[in-house]
Design an enzyme around this catalytic site. Sequence first.
Site, PDB file in Angstrom:
ATOM      1  N   HIS A  14       0.888  -1.176   0.000  1.00  0.00           N
ATOM      2  CA  HIS A  14       0.000   0.000   0.000  1.00  0.00           C
ATOM      3  C   HIS A  14       0.921   1.220   0.000  1.00  0.00           C
ATOM      4  O   HIS A  14       2.015   1.172   0.582  1.00  0.00           O
ATOM      5  CB  HIS A  14      -0.816   0.110   1.281  1.00  0.00           C
ATOM      6  CG  HIS A  14      -1.742  -1.018   1.589  1.00  0.00           C
ATOM      7  ND1 HIS A  14      -1.341  -2.141   2.250  1.00  0.00           N
ATOM      8  CD2 HIS A  14      -3.068  -1.156   1.388  1.00  0.00           C
ATOM      9  CE1 HIS A  14      -2.375  -2.943   2.425  1.00  0.00           C
ATOM     10  NE2 HIS A  14      -3.441  -2.376   1.913  1.00  0.00           N
ATOM     11  N   ASP A  49       2.508   1.986   3.326  1.00  0.00           N
ATOM     12  CA  ASP A  49       3.443   0.982   3.868  1.00  0.00           C
ATOM     13  C   ASP A  49       4.896   1.350   3.594  1.00  0.00           C
ATOM     14  O   ASP A  49       5.792   0.923   4.315  1.00  0.00           O
ATOM     15  CB  ASP A  49       3.245  -0.397   3.224  1.00  0.00           C
ATOM     16  CG  ASP A  49       1.846  -0.941   3.388  1.00  0.00           C
ATOM     17  OD1 ASP A  49       1.157  -0.524   4.331  1.00  0.00           O
ATOM     18  OD2 ASP A  49       1.453  -1.780   2.551  1.00  0.00           O
ATOM     19  N   GLU A  92     -10.890  -6.706  -4.219  1.00  0.00           N
ATOM     20  CA  GLU A  92     -10.709  -7.777  -3.231  1.00  0.00           C
ATOM     21  C   GLU A  92     -11.952  -7.858  -2.336  1.00  0.00           C
ATOM     22  O   GLU A  92     -12.172  -6.994  -1.489  1.00  0.00           O
ATOM     23  CB  GLU A  92      -9.458  -7.486  -2.388  1.00  0.00           C
ATOM     24  CG  GLU A  92      -9.148  -8.594  -1.412  1.00  0.00           C
ATOM     25  CD  GLU A  92      -7.807  -8.380  -0.703  1.00  0.00           C
ATOM     26  OE1 GLU A  92      -6.846  -7.913  -1.344  1.00  0.00           O
ATOM     27  OE2 GLU A  92      -7.746  -8.675   0.497  1.00  0.00           O
ATOM     28  N   GLU A 128      -9.160 -13.672  -1.204  1.00  0.00           N
ATOM     29  CA  GLU A 128      -8.389 -13.972   0.010  1.00  0.00           C
ATOM     30  C   GLU A 128      -9.072 -15.103   0.774  1.00  0.00           C
ATOM     31  O   GLU A 128     -10.276 -15.051   1.039  1.00  0.00           O
ATOM     32  CB  GLU A 128      -8.267 -12.719   0.877  1.00  0.00           C
ATOM     33  CG  GLU A 128      -7.508 -12.967   2.162  1.00  0.00           C
ATOM     34  CD  GLU A 128      -7.012 -11.681   2.825  1.00  0.00           C
ATOM     35  OE1 GLU A 128      -6.668 -10.727   2.110  1.00  0.00           O
ATOM     36  OE2 GLU A 128      -6.973 -11.660   4.059  1.00  0.00           O
ATOM     37  N   HIS A 150     -11.033 -14.129   3.850  1.00  0.00           N
ATOM     38  CA  HIS A 150     -12.234 -13.358   3.529  1.00  0.00           C
ATOM     39  C   HIS A 150     -13.346 -14.290   3.059  1.00  0.00           C
ATOM     40  O   HIS A 150     -14.520 -14.071   3.352  1.00  0.00           O
ATOM     41  CB  HIS A 150     -11.935 -12.332   2.436  1.00  0.00           C
ATOM     42  CG  HIS A 150     -10.939 -11.273   2.833  1.00  0.00           C
ATOM     43  ND1 HIS A 150     -10.570 -10.255   2.000  1.00  0.00           N
ATOM     44  CD2 HIS A 150     -10.250 -11.085   3.984  1.00  0.00           C
ATOM     45  CE1 HIS A 150      -9.683  -9.465   2.612  1.00  0.00           C
ATOM     46  NE2 HIS A 150      -9.462  -9.972   3.812  1.00  0.00           N
ATOM     47  N   ASP A 194      -4.949 -13.831  -2.328  1.00  0.00           N
ATOM     48  CA  ASP A 194      -4.274 -13.463  -1.083  1.00  0.00           C
ATOM     49  C   ASP A 194      -4.300 -14.707  -0.201  1.00  0.00           C
ATOM     50  O   ASP A 194      -5.364 -15.126   0.279  1.00  0.00           O
ATOM     51  CB  ASP A 194      -4.977 -12.290  -0.379  1.00  0.00           C
ATOM     52  CG  ASP A 194      -4.374 -10.946  -0.788  1.00  0.00           C
ATOM     53  OD1 ASP A 194      -3.559 -10.920  -1.723  1.00  0.00           O
ATOM     54  OD2 ASP A 194      -4.725  -9.932  -0.162  1.00  0.00           O
ATOM     55  N   ASP A 201     -10.626 -11.899  11.052  1.00  0.00           N
ATOM     56  CA  ASP A 201      -9.613 -12.067  10.015  1.00  0.00           C
ATOM     57  C   ASP A 201      -8.248 -12.228  10.689  1.00  0.00           C
ATOM     58  O   ASP A 201      -7.527 -11.261  10.880  1.00  0.00           O
ATOM     59  CB  ASP A 201      -9.665 -10.787   9.158  1.00  0.00           C
ATOM     60  CG  ASP A 201      -8.927 -10.898   7.846  1.00  0.00           C
ATOM     61  OD1 ASP A 201      -8.529 -12.024   7.490  1.00  0.00           O
ATOM     62  OD2 ASP A 201      -8.755  -9.877   7.183  1.00  0.00           O
ATOM     63  N   ASP A 211      -5.608 -13.746   9.590  1.00  0.00           N
ATOM     64  CA  ASP A 211      -4.492 -13.610   8.632  1.00  0.00           C
ATOM     65  C   ASP A 211      -3.285 -14.473   8.984  1.00  0.00           C
ATOM     66  O   ASP A 211      -2.137 -14.005   8.956  1.00  0.00           O
ATOM     67  CB  ASP A 211      -4.038 -12.133   8.549  1.00  0.00           C
ATOM     68  CG  ASP A 211      -4.960 -11.279   7.702  1.00  0.00           C
ATOM     69  OD1 ASP A 211      -5.666 -11.832   6.851  1.00  0.00           O
ATOM     70  OD2 ASP A 211      -4.965 -10.041   7.903  1.00  0.00           O
ATOM     71  N   ASP A 243      -0.878 -12.545   2.215  1.00  0.00           N
ATOM     72  CA  ASP A 243      -1.492 -11.516   3.069  1.00  0.00           C
ATOM     73  C   ASP A 243      -1.639 -12.177   4.444  1.00  0.00           C
ATOM     74  O   ASP A 243      -2.735 -12.502   4.893  1.00  0.00           O
ATOM     75  CB  ASP A 243      -2.832 -11.076   2.487  1.00  0.00           C
ATOM     76  CG  ASP A 243      -3.337  -9.802   3.144  1.00  0.00           C
ATOM     77  OD1 ASP A 243      -2.765  -9.409   4.181  1.00  0.00           O
ATOM     78  OD2 ASP A 243      -4.298  -9.205   2.621  1.00  0.00           O
TER      79      ASP A 243
HETATM   80  C1  XUL Z   1      -7.526  -6.647   4.599  1.00  0.00           C
HETATM   81  C2  XUL Z   1      -6.774  -7.039   3.389  1.00  0.00           C
HETATM   82  C3  XUL Z   1      -5.929  -5.978   2.762  1.00  0.00           C
HETATM   83  C4  XUL Z   1      -5.893  -6.015   1.277  1.00  0.00           C
HETATM   84  C5  XUL Z   1      -5.150  -4.876   0.638  1.00  0.00           C
HETATM   85  O1  XUL Z   1      -8.309  -7.641   5.124  1.00  0.00           O
HETATM   86  O2  XUL Z   1      -6.835  -8.155   2.966  1.00  0.00           O
HETATM   87  O3  XUL Z   1      -4.631  -6.108   3.277  1.00  0.00           O
HETATM   88  O4  XUL Z   1      -5.319  -7.198   0.828  1.00  0.00           O
HETATM   89  O5  XUL Z   1      -5.656  -3.637   1.006  1.00  0.00           O
HETATM   90 CO    CO Z   2      -5.872  -9.144   1.395  1.00  0.00          CO
END
Ligand code: XUL
Ligand code: CO
Length: 439
Positions: free
Chosen positions: A101, A104, A232, A268, A271, A296, A307, A309, A339
């Site tokens: 991003h 970042d 996304e 993702e 998600h 992702d 989430d 991750d 991610d």
């Molecule tokens: C948030 C997510 C983000 C996107 C990019 O849940 O997945 O990191 O991948 O903005």
């Molecule tokens: Co993501």
Amino acid sequence: MSDYFADLPRIAYAGPDTRDELAYRWYDKDRLVLGKRMEDHLRFAVCFWHSFGWPGSDVFGTGTFRRPWHAGANDAAAAATKRAAAFALFDRLDLPFYCFHDVDVMAEASDIGGFRRAFAEAVGDLERLQAAHGRRLLWGTANLFGHPRYAAGAATSPDPEVFAWAASQVRDALEATHRLGGANYVLWGGREGYETLLNTDVRRELDNLGRFLSLVVEHKHRIGFTGTILIEPKPMEPTKHQYDFDVATVAAFLQRYGLEREVKVNIEANHATLAGHTFEHEIATAAASGIFGSIDANRGDPQNGWDTDQFPNSVEELTLALVEILRAGGFTTGGFNFDAKVRRQSVDAVDLLHGHIGGVDTVARALLAAAALIEDGRLDAFKAERYAGWDGPFGREIAGLDLAAIAQRAVDHGLAPQPRSGRQERLEGIVAATIAGVR
Ligand code: XUL
Ligand code: CO
């Protein structure tokens, strides 16, 4: 500056029997799988935000990681240290791509002019680092959710001034992605949703979101960016409800605003599960709608409803996802972006290696299993046979008929269809045996 990963080796393939924990067991980048190098199938990317932006904080506590670039303010020097450390990790892992991003990679800035200058400086440095380290950009994106101005959304904000700020960030991030040779540009609408309908004009917000996306596509063509624009999907978090809920919702949204040939999805895993779907369901739905783009990679926690991750660690789940990806023809511009983040107690540099190595090997082993399933052919043969009636005499007979005519054929033929076995247990057995046998 000193290399944050100085004591740590470059990770190489050592085979499934190695006892070396800082080596790949399954990811052998030059190995040919279905006639293509593993590295080209999977197109792995490391993300900036989890491993270099996040300090290890959670909603109950502050950062635990004590990375050197988090010691003071996020000024130009700290941002440069962070970027150098990130490329040092990409080298250690020997993965081809990365993602970021805008915020970042850059120093903090308060006004719009300062923001643009700080970002431009960071992009210049990224261009240099990419060339020096031989790494490529899988996708860039703009963070339109972290700053307080975006609390009520970016493209869907009730305030046109916020929409315009978002336009400035996306214009610059898209142009930077183009300059850096990025393969895709991602839009994740973390705040494009609502907390309560009591204060929300859904119709206006959806139209503004559709317009914003059309403007991004228009700009992409104006500057000659040939990568893919990706949405996304995610159902919620941080908002109570996010408009890009899941792949099917995004597919309908794209059709409504005439963008279904311009935009694809970045799916993702965590998600998908938050939306109540399996990962492979989202991939298959995207492929069926012609909008499969990129992945992702991560996982959620079966007991937690948020989430988390985490790095993927289930070969079986990933095998089912890879089967769908291979059936869809594999990636074009997309790839597997991690991610994913290490846990808050995993405070050392080596933990970043363990996290990525585990994720890479899980996906690589799943690719081998999925390729074995495709080569074995029994799954595809069963599926083809299951639908064969549509190519047979009766299927062809009703193909072009209207409802009344089809109904009449049913009556004329005195149809009495009987249930046929879907053989689910047999198919699941084939998958389990294939995974077990993969070398
Ligand atoms: C948030 C997510 C983000 C996107 C990019 O849940 O997945 O990191 O991948 O903005
Ligand atoms: Co993501």
